[in-house]
Structure formats: C-alpha cells, structure tokens
Design an enzyme around this catalytic site. Structure first.
Site, PDB file in Angstrom:
ATOM      1  N   THR A 186      31.574  36.651  31.467  1.00 33.98           N
ATOM      2  CA  THR A 186      31.880  37.161  32.802  1.00 33.98           C
ATOM      3  C   THR A 186      33.088  38.075  32.676  1.00 33.98           C
ATOM      4  OG1 THR A 186      33.373  35.370  33.269  1.00 33.98           O
ATOM      5  CG2 THR A 186      31.093  35.047  33.915  1.00 33.98           C
ATOM      6  N   GLU A 331      26.544  33.700  35.833  1.00 29.67           N
ATOM      7  CA  GLU A 331      26.366  32.252  35.685  1.00 29.67           C
ATOM      8  C   GLU A 331      24.992  31.783  36.144  1.00 29.67           C
ATOM      9  OE1 GLU A 331      28.977  33.860  36.783  1.00 29.67           O
ATOM     10  OE2 GLU A 331      30.857  32.838  36.290  1.00 29.67           O
ATOM     11  N   LYS A 444      42.621  38.131  55.068  1.00 32.60           N
ATOM     12  CA  LYS A 444      43.076  37.047  55.934  1.00 32.60           C
ATOM     13  C   LYS A 444      44.124  37.588  56.890  1.00 32.60           C
ATOM     14  CE  LYS A 444      42.075  33.790  52.295  1.00 32.60           C
ATOM     15  NZ  LYS A 444      42.007  34.621  51.092  1.00 32.60           N
ATOM     16  N   TRP A 449      39.511  35.328  59.188  1.00 36.43           N
ATOM     17  CA  TRP A 449      38.984  36.114  58.072  1.00 36.43           C
ATOM     18  C   TRP A 449      38.270  37.369  58.553  1.00 36.43           C
ATOM     19  CZ3 TRP A 449      36.398  32.409  53.989  1.00 36.43           C
ATOM     20  CH2 TRP A 449      37.396  31.555  53.482  1.00 36.43           C
TER      21      TRP A 449
HETATM   22  P1  ADP Z   1      31.427  40.313  37.775  1.00 33.80           P
HETATM   23  O1  ADP Z   1      31.098  41.225  38.909  1.00 33.80           O
HETATM   24  O2  ADP Z   1      32.471  39.307  38.115  1.00 33.80           O
HETATM   25  O3  ADP Z   1      31.572  41.011  36.506  1.00 33.80           O
HETATM   26  P2  ADP Z   1      28.765  39.285  38.029  1.00 33.80           P
HETATM   27  O4  ADP Z   1      28.020  40.507  37.667  1.00 33.80           O
HETATM   28  O5  ADP Z   1      28.285  37.988  37.564  1.00 33.80           O
HETATM   29  O6  ADP Z   1      30.199  39.381  37.479  1.00 33.80           O
HETATM   30  O7  ADP Z   1      29.001  39.308  39.588  1.00 33.80           O
HETATM   31  C1  ADP Z   1      28.623  38.305  40.445  1.00 33.80           C
HETATM   32  C2  ADP Z   1      29.200  38.548  41.795  1.00 33.80           C
HETATM   33  O8  ADP Z   1      28.790  39.801  42.312  1.00 33.80           O
HETATM   34  C3  ADP Z   1      28.752  37.563  42.839  1.00 33.80           C
HETATM   35  O9  ADP Z   1      29.475  36.369  42.774  1.00 33.80           O
HETATM   36  C4  ADP Z   1      29.010  38.333  44.125  1.00 33.80           C
HETATM   37  O10 ADP Z   1      30.361  38.277  44.504  1.00 33.80           O
HETATM   38  C5  ADP Z   1      28.717  39.748  43.719  1.00 33.80           C
HETATM   39  N1  ADP Z   1      27.365  40.123  44.168  1.00 33.80           N
HETATM   40  C6  ADP Z   1      26.243  40.167  43.451  1.00 33.80           C
HETATM   41  N2  ADP Z   1      25.209  40.594  44.199  1.00 33.80           N
HETATM   42  C7  ADP Z   1      25.682  40.811  45.435  1.00 33.80           C
HETATM   43  C8  ADP Z   1      25.115  41.243  46.685  1.00 33.80           C
HETATM   44  N3  ADP Z   1      23.848  41.580  46.808  1.00 33.80           N
HETATM   45  N4  ADP Z   1      25.934  41.314  47.746  1.00 33.80           N
HETATM   46  C9  ADP Z   1      27.236  40.991  47.669  1.00 33.80           C
HETATM   47  N5  ADP Z   1      27.821  40.590  46.531  1.00 33.80           N
HETATM   48  C10 ADP Z   1      27.064  40.500  45.430  1.00 33.80           C
END
Ligand code: ADP
Length: 553
Positions: A186, A331, A444, A449
C-alpha cells in the site's frame, strides 16, 4: 456428512490453462516499451509462461521466493504473473513511480530474490542495485538487441535469452490454494508501506467475483484494455479475470494519456477499460478538443478515487459509454463494490439514475460490508447514518506481510472479524454504499464533518473546472474550514466568485469553502490519484482570508 464433490485447489495457473484450452486463439495485444505493437494469443502466452517457469527454476527461484517487477502493462509482465505465481513463488509488483528509497525499502522488506524490469527502468535499477543486497538476479524484460551498453547492473540477464534456453515442457505444481501468489504494498501515506499478500484461492475467487454481470460483466466477447497499471493492485485483477473469461486483452504499455488511449481503443476495438478518474479526464479532454467519437468502447470502470458525477454524465450522454463506478483497495484484491442498477432503477428518469450511479455501489458476493459509529456499534443501512466502513470476505486481507502494523482487524458484536478500510461511508436500504470521505480527508468544522468528495464533485461540475480538491485548513474558531483548490480547463476562465456562486445553493451554507485557490496542476500520487498529502504540504504557508464563510453558520 461431506459432499461428494471433487476437492480441487483454486490455483492461478489454472486460469491460464483454461484460457489456453478454451480461448487459445484469443489475442493478447501489447503496446511495447521498445515501441510498436505485439500480438500473440493465450496459447502462446501460456507456452512462454511455462518456459519462464523453467527459467525461474534454473535461476534457483523456489516457492515462496519473491520476484519483484518494475514494469508497465505488457505481455512479458503478463507472463510473469503466471510463471511466478504458477510455480509457487510470489510476484511482487512494484510501483516504479515511488521514490527510489521507497522502492528499495519495499524490495528489501519483501526480500525480493530476482528483479524483472522494463527497458524504461534501466537507469532506476542501476541506482537501486547497490541498495538491494538480497536481489540475486536482474532481468531486463527485453531482448539482447535492447541490452544497454555499459550498464552497471550486476550480472544483467535478458528475458528473451532466458526463454530461448528453455523448453515449454513444464507441469504447474498442485499447490496449496492458500499459499501466497502475489504481493502488493500500500502507498503508506502514514508510516512505512505495508505488504498485502494475496493467495491463489483469494485471487481466483476475486477473478470469479469481479467477472460477474453486476460487477465488471466480463465475457469472451469483450476486448479489455486495463488503463490501470499492473503494479496498481494487479490492474484490478484484470490479467486474471480476462484469462478466466477469455476476453481479448489489450495492454497499453506506458502511454495512458488521452491521445494514446483513444488511438488504442479505436485500433483494437476495445469494449471495456478500467482506471482512476485522472486517466479518464485525459481521455475526455482529448475527445472533446478533437471532436472525436468512440466506436467500440462500451463500459468504463472508474475507481481508485471518487468518480465525479460530471464525468459519469459526460461518458454516458456525450459518448454513450456506461460508467461502472467501483470501489476497492489494495487490501481487498481490490474490488469491493460496483455500482450497477437493480431492476427497479430502470424505470427511473435520468437524473434519478445518476443519483444512484454517484454511489460506489453494491458489494460483490464475497465481500460483506458494515458501517460503524464512534462507539464501535454497527450502524443502520438507511442511507443517512455514516461511519467507518468495515469489510470482510475471502479476498480481504487479515493482516499485513510480516505482521507490519499489528493486527488490523476489529471484532463486531458477534465476534466476527472485520477489516477497517479507513473510509467513512453510508449504506442505503438497497445496499448501495457511498463513500463520504477517507477518514483522514474529511473536513472537521465546528464539530461536524464536511465531505471533501462532495465539494469536489460539485466544483468539477462547473464547466470551466477540470480538477478540484477540497481540503481543510486550520481555523482558530471552527477547527478547520474547507477551501477548494482547482485547475481550470485549458482556455477556460472562471473567478473565485464564479465558483463560489456555483456552489451556493448546492451545499449547506456552512459547507461553503472559505476560499478558492487556482493552480496550474494538482499533485498526484504514484497511482494517479490527487495527493492531498502533497497538496497540504504545498499549501502549508497558505492563510485563510480574514472574513470566513463559517461566520454564516
Ligand atoms: P492508496 O490510494 O492508499 O495507494 P489504494 O489504491 O488501495 O491505495 O486505495 C484505496 C482507497 O482509495 C480506498 O480506501 C478509498 O479511500 C479510495 N477509493 C477507491 N475507490 C474509490 C471510489 N470509487 N470512491 C471514493 N474513494 C475510492
């Protein structure tokens, strides 16, 4: 009494075997890093993956050694997915856009034994090699003709040389389906990157689940071009689900700009693609600027960050492309939900249908979701209550590689274990989940929120705005107040007052941003999402205007 059904392990190698046996002549097309187009089929890919498995064995790569890759979307990377995992080793796809120190940290933490890389990353690997004591083999994913002269990479091997020396006589081992097959880190926006270790079983189940009609709806009639990198959660599983369904696969190489994607989609008859909103912004801008039409493209999967409603509208109304708004995370292999309609939605008018599509959608069978309040209690699915989004299922992680970060799971009232996603969401009575925000991005203000996603979605609906990010700025009285940082569309004009006027009436008064800051471009993460972390850093000396909108609350 046990059922009398064959107990066959779910293995990644069976996906490519299936593709070979039943879709052997279906094409895999690549735009190569060396330049040009490469085409072969699943049968040939399977044969080369078996050769590669023999080559890996000769190099001494054994289960469960990790094999790192620094590579774009191309056929050799596809072969590595299957050869490495199929032979019992673990494919560790590394994001080459990370800082070299992060890459070194990740490769060392994973204990990568071999590193395969595209021609584009020779200089990067030269720089990295002295910091990677565990890497025994460096393999350039090209042929001898492209071997760089005077290269300092120790004992550099060439992919095509390795394959040439082997036969395709290789029998995939019958592994334990719970054994590891892939590793992704990640982004580690807080602390060190953490490794998510996929299993054969979870990968195959995810491939099944993500192909379903109410998920990505993949079939042998589709031509799928992943516009998400194979190092970004395995291109959202597409190299697996395309083999499972027998879809033609089109791998776009390194070029994901609007022009390159458009040309590729038209040339290859692409019907489905998937990527983050930033990629689609590029495609839409290119289409508009050049008055182009898309002739084969039917469905676009948009996820990774919230898809702005204006983007859904533009794809559907101007180009006749169905948007599948999807949500997931590293994850979760990564798919958790996709927004597709229920039968009752078909009778709705267009605006009401858009309101559904703005949500991140319903879970795919295999993933369960709940939302949790501050007191740890499960909240109702009424579309109003919002809380921390928890997930569970056979393709959701139960802990990070080497126990990094401790046990992430949380128990519910019945003792069931859930993975907390770090997102805040609502779930409505029909089961549609909508992300309010990442918990670290929520603004916030005055004890309540404000959803940064909602502010951004409205801002980018303004005809002159290309991209926008809403962030909270520290405020002595209200804790935080929102501002919008926006990029104008090329050649478009819009003032701070215009944009604030556009927001007025569309949001609660106390949500009204205290300021609009126009910038030439927004910072993006290594996976192409807007990086609020970097943006906050860039704006650390920014001060709110004296008169704040919060006074209106
Ligand atoms: P990172 O962005 O931390 O590198 P990931 O690719 O695993 O890692 O990202 C996951 C995160 O991306 C989710 O927990 C969420 O916050 C965001 N995310 C993914 N898809 C969407 C979506 N369709 N709308 C809003 N947020 C999203």
């Amino acid at each position: 009494m046990q059922g009398l059904m064959m107990d066959m392990p779910l293995l990644v190698s069976d996906l490519i075997r299936q593709a070979d046996r039943h879709h052997g002549v279906t094409s895999i097309v690549s735009r190569t890093v060396e330049g040009g187009r490469h085409e072969y089929n699943y049968r040939a890919a399977h044969a080369r993956a078996r050769r590669l498995a023999n080559a890996l064995a000769r190099l001494g790569v054994r289960a469960p050694d990790r094999v790192g890759t620094l590579a774009w979307n191309g056929y050799r990377h596809f072969e590595l997915y299957y050869a490495v995992a199929g032979s019992g080793a673990v494919i560790h796809t590394i994001n080459p856009r990370l800082f070299p120190e992060q890459i070194a940290y990740i490769a060392n933490h994973a204990e990568d034994r071999a590193l395969f890389f595209d021609l584009s990353f020779v200089a990067l690997v030269e720089k990295l090699a002295p910091q990677l004591p565990g890497v025994k083999h460096y393999v350039l994913m090209s042929d001898r003709a492209h071997r760089p002269p005077n290269c300092s990479i120790p004992n550099l091997l060439c992919y095509e040389d390795l394959l040439e020396a082997e036969s395709d006589d290789y029998v995939w081992p019958r592994l334990d389906e719970r054994s590891a097959c892939g590793l992704c880190y990640t982004s580690g926006t807080t602390g060190n990157p953490k490794g998510v270790l996929y299993a054969h079983r979870s990968t195959v189940l995810h491939a099944y689940g993500s192909s379903l009609p109410d998920a990505l709806n993949l079939s042998a009639r589709d031509v799928v071009a992943p516009a998400v990198a194979m190092f970004h959660v395995n291109a959202w599983g597409l190299p697996y689900s395309c083999a499972l369904t027998g879809a033609k696969l089109v791998l776009p190489g390194a070029a994901l700009d609007g022009k390159s994607l458009y040309e590729l989609f038209e040339a290859e008859g692409v019907t489905v693609s998937a990527g983050v909103p930033t990629i689609w912004l590029g495609l839409l801008q290119h289409l508009k600027a050049n008055r182009l039409r898309l002739s084969s493209f039917k469905r676009v999967v948009i996820g990774g960050s919230a898809c702005p409603p204006a983007m859904i509208r533009s794809f559907e109304e101007e180009y006749g492309v169905q948007v599948l708004h999807a949500w997931g995370m590293t994850e979760m292999s990564p798919l958790g939900s996709v927004c597709t309609f229920r039968a009752k939605h078909l009778a709705l008018d267009r605006e009401e249908r858009y309101a559904v599509q703005n949500k991140q959608g319903r879970t795919i069978f295999g993933v369960d979701m709940r939302i949790v309040g501050g007191d740890g209690k499960t909240l109702p699915h009424d579309g109003n209550a919002f809380g921390d989004l928890h997930v569970r299922g056979p393709w959701v992680t139960n802990g990070y590689f080497k126990g990094e970060g401790g046990d992430p799971l949380r128990s519910d009232e019945s003792g069931a274990q859930w993975f907390p996603t770090g997102d805040v969401a609502t779930i409505d009575a029909d089961g549609y989940m909508q992300i309010t925000d990442r918990s670290k991005d929520v603004i916030k203000s005055g004890g309540e929120w404000i959803s940064s996603i909602e502010l951004e979605n409205i801002a980018v609906a303004h005809p002159a705005i290309a991209e926008a990010a809403a962030i909270g700025i520290a405020h002595p009285k209200w804790d935080e107040r929102p501002i919008v940082v926006a990029v104008k569309k090329p050649g478009a004009e819009v003032s701070r007052e215009d944009l604030l006027g556009f927001l007025e009436g569309r949001i609660a008064k106390w949500w009204m941003p205290d300021d609009v800051v126009f910038v030439a471009e927004l910072p993006h993460t290594a996976t192409g999402k807007i990086s609020k972390l970097t943006l906050r850093e860039q704006l650390k000396d920014y001060r709110l205007p004296a008169e704040t909108g919060a006074a209106r609350k």
